[in-house]
Design a protein around this motif. Structure first.
Motif, PDB file in Angstrom:
ATOM      1  N   SER A 192      15.881  -9.641 -14.289  1.00  0.00           N
ATOM      2  CA  SER A 192      15.178 -10.842 -14.758  1.00  0.00           C
ATOM      3  C   SER A 192      13.697 -10.560 -14.961  1.00  0.00           C
ATOM      4  O   SER A 192      13.073 -11.064 -15.908  1.00  0.00           O
ATOM      5  CB  SER A 192      15.367 -11.998 -13.766  1.00  0.00           C
ATOM      6  OG  SER A 192      14.650 -11.783 -12.557  1.00  0.00           O
ATOM      7  N   GLU A 193      13.102  -9.723 -14.111  1.00  0.00           N
ATOM      8  CA  GLU A 193      11.694  -9.382 -14.247  1.00  0.00           C
ATOM      9  C   GLU A 193      11.446  -8.514 -15.483  1.00  0.00           C
ATOM     10  O   GLU A 193      10.420  -8.637 -16.143  1.00  0.00           O
ATOM     11  CB  GLU A 193      11.208  -8.653 -12.988  1.00  0.00           C
ATOM     12  CG  GLU A 193      11.032  -9.561 -11.782  1.00  0.00           C
ATOM     13  CD  GLU A 193       9.868 -10.520 -11.957  1.00  0.00           C
ATOM     14  OE1 GLU A 193       8.729 -10.168 -11.594  1.00  0.00           O
ATOM     15  OE2 GLU A 193      10.105 -11.637 -12.463  1.00  0.00           O
ATOM     16  N   ILE A 194      12.390  -7.643 -15.797  1.00  0.00           N
ATOM     17  CA  ILE A 194      12.258  -6.827 -17.014  1.00  0.00           C
ATOM     18  C   ILE A 194      12.236  -7.732 -18.248  1.00  0.00           C
ATOM     19  O   ILE A 194      11.402  -7.574 -19.145  1.00  0.00           O
ATOM     20  CB  ILE A 194      13.412  -5.807 -17.111  1.00  0.00           C
ATOM     21  CG1 ILE A 194      13.228  -4.705 -16.062  1.00  0.00           C
ATOM     22  CG2 ILE A 194      13.480  -5.195 -18.515  1.00  0.00           C
ATOM     23  CD1 ILE A 194      14.399  -3.745 -15.960  1.00  0.00           C
ATOM     24  N   ILE A 195      13.135  -8.707 -18.286  1.00  0.00           N
ATOM     25  CA  ILE A 195      13.187  -9.620 -19.429  1.00  0.00           C
ATOM     26  C   ILE A 195      11.896 -10.429 -19.514  1.00  0.00           C
ATOM     27  O   ILE A 195      11.320 -10.614 -20.602  1.00  0.00           O
ATOM     28  CB  ILE A 195      14.413 -10.550 -19.317  1.00  0.00           C
ATOM     29  CG1 ILE A 195      15.707  -9.725 -19.406  1.00  0.00           C
ATOM     30  CG2 ILE A 195      14.380 -11.619 -20.419  1.00  0.00           C
ATOM     31  CD1 ILE A 195      16.951 -10.490 -19.019  1.00  0.00           C
ATOM     32  N   ARG A 196      11.407 -10.898 -18.378  1.00  0.00           N
ATOM     33  CA  ARG A 196      10.166 -11.692 -18.371  1.00  0.00           C
ATOM     34  C   ARG A 196       8.987 -10.841 -18.836  1.00  0.00           C
ATOM     35  O   ARG A 196       8.113 -11.297 -19.562  1.00  0.00           O
ATOM     36  CB  ARG A 196       9.919 -12.259 -16.968  1.00  0.00           C
ATOM     37  CG  ARG A 196       8.780 -13.292 -16.930  1.00  0.00           C
ATOM     38  CD  ARG A 196       8.833 -14.099 -15.651  1.00  0.00           C
ATOM     39  NE  ARG A 196       8.533 -13.297 -14.489  1.00  0.00           N
ATOM     40  CZ  ARG A 196       7.308 -13.120 -13.995  1.00  0.00           C
ATOM     41  NH1 ARG A 196       6.261 -13.663 -14.604  1.00  0.00           N
ATOM     42  NH2 ARG A 196       7.119 -12.395 -12.914  1.00  0.00           N
ATOM     43  N   GLU A 197       8.971  -9.568 -18.416  1.00  0.00           N
ATOM     44  CA  GLU A 197       7.898  -8.676 -18.851  1.00  0.00           C
ATOM     45  C   GLU A 197       7.880  -8.535 -20.369  1.00  0.00           C
ATOM     46  O   GLU A 197       6.816  -8.568 -20.999  1.00  0.00           O
ATOM     47  CB  GLU A 197       8.066  -7.302 -18.205  1.00  0.00           C
ATOM     48  CG  GLU A 197       7.000  -6.313 -18.665  1.00  0.00           C
ATOM     49  CD  GLU A 197       7.337  -4.883 -18.302  1.00  0.00           C
ATOM     50  OE1 GLU A 197       6.431  -4.196 -17.827  1.00  0.00           O
ATOM     51  OE2 GLU A 197       8.486  -4.459 -18.501  1.00  0.00           O
ATOM     52  N   LYS A 198       9.066  -8.364 -20.962  1.00  0.00           N
ATOM     53  CA  LYS A 198       9.120  -8.178 -22.415  1.00  0.00           C
ATOM     54  C   LYS A 198       8.693  -9.445 -23.150  1.00  0.00           C
ATOM     55  O   LYS A 198       8.068  -9.374 -24.215  1.00  0.00           O
ATOM     56  CB  LYS A 198      10.522  -7.752 -22.848  1.00  0.00           C
ATOM     57  CG  LYS A 198      11.011  -6.470 -22.186  1.00  0.00           C
ATOM     58  CD  LYS A 198       9.983  -5.351 -22.244  1.00  0.00           C
ATOM     59  CE  LYS A 198      10.457  -4.120 -21.499  1.00  0.00           C
ATOM     60  NZ  LYS A 198       9.394  -3.102 -21.392  1.00  0.00           N
TER      61      LYS A 198
END
Length: 296
Positions: A192-198
């Motif tokens: 979820s953090e990877i998606i938010r970062e992008k």
């Protein structure tokens, strides 16, 4: 003799806390963005050697809260000061000590003499060497820090020296986590953090702070080296939903493509990522919504 201990990393937003930890751990586990407030949770990252284990606490950047999410983030950062063996404070190479840095130093004054405090001056790759000495002298005059170490978290300059210095302040202790464990969060959280970062990377100023990501499911298909990941990006306004989806869905597709590459690298498996966008009006103002999205 085995040494182990807990080290908190604090500092105002966007001074390089997450970049430093990703550099030390050797994996991209903490969200990185040029926008503030990207780290929202207290995340434990574990660095292990044969003779020691350092548990780093990556915390939200300290700043005055504007809503329930901001209050949670500030409380999280302050609470970690009471839980650790060493405090690491990070500043950048700004010539003046800013208001938020002063606020942090005042909070640390009460811990002087109780918990070792190490100051890292980050982003030294962006200044000339002759500009460093006056900076170091300025911080030495505060008489608050056991060590002052100039580093570049981005390039890795002097980061090993910082880790070696930390070892000298660790007490004798047990191995708290298995040696192959590098983060205390489940895979869903990291994804979820990877998606938010992008999303932060691709979007403009106002929208990103109102973004939360929920992973609805992660399932490996039978007899295939393929994982289906379904996630929802929540925003606070209907107009933000349109921005994230973009014309003919191009923005959402772009976020998904960037995220999928990092998720595949993390999980070492081919990923089929599907994303949806939903509105949760003013969720940052509501404590129940803040908790629902994992900030509690």
């Amino acid at each position: 003799m085995y040494r182990s201990g807990f080290v908190t990393i604090i500092g105002r937003p966007n001074v390089g806390k997450s970049t430093l930890l990703n550099r030390i751990i050797g994996e991209k586990l903490s969200i990185i963005s040029d926008k503030p407030q990207t780290t929202r949770n207290k995340i434990k990252m574990i660095y292990s050697e044969d003779s020691c284990q350092i548990i780093f606490l990556d915390t939200p950047g300290i700043q005055k809260p504007k809503n329930s999410l901001g209050k949670y983030m500030l409380d999280t950062s302050k609470e970690t000061l009471k839980e650790v063996d060493v405090i690491t404070c990070i500043v950048d190479t700004s010539p003046k000590i800013g208001e938020m840095d002063q606020y942090i130093f005042q909070a640390l004054q009460s811990l002087k003499g109780q918990t070792p405090i190490i100051l890292l001056i980050n982003k030294v790759d962006a200044v000339k060497k002759e500009e460093l000495l006056p900076l170091i002298e300025k911080y030495e005059k505060l008489q608050l820090f056991e060590e002052i170490i100039p580093i570049s978290a981005l390039n890795g300059d002097n980061v090993k020296n910082y880790v070696e210095t930390l070892k000298g302040y660790l007490p004798e202790g047990p191995q708290y986590f298995p040696e192959d464990m590098i983060i205390d969060q489940p895979e869903k959280f990291i994804v979820s953090e990877i998606i938010r970062e992008k999303a932060l990377y691709r979007l403009n100023e106002e929208v990103p702070h109102g973004i939360a990501v929920s992973i609805d499911s992660m399932k490996i298909r039978k007899d295939k080296n393929l994982m289906d990941v379904q996630g929802t990006i929540f925003v606070e306004r209907e107009s933000h939903k349109g921005i994230i989806i973009g014309k003919q869905g191009k923005m959402l597709k772009s976020i998904g493509v960037l995220a999928r590459k990092d998720i595949e690298h993390l999980l070492d498996i081919q990923v089929n990522l599907q994303l949806w966008v939903k509105v949760s009006k003013n969720w940052r103002e509501k404590e129940d919504k803040v908790r629902r999205f994992g900030y509690s």
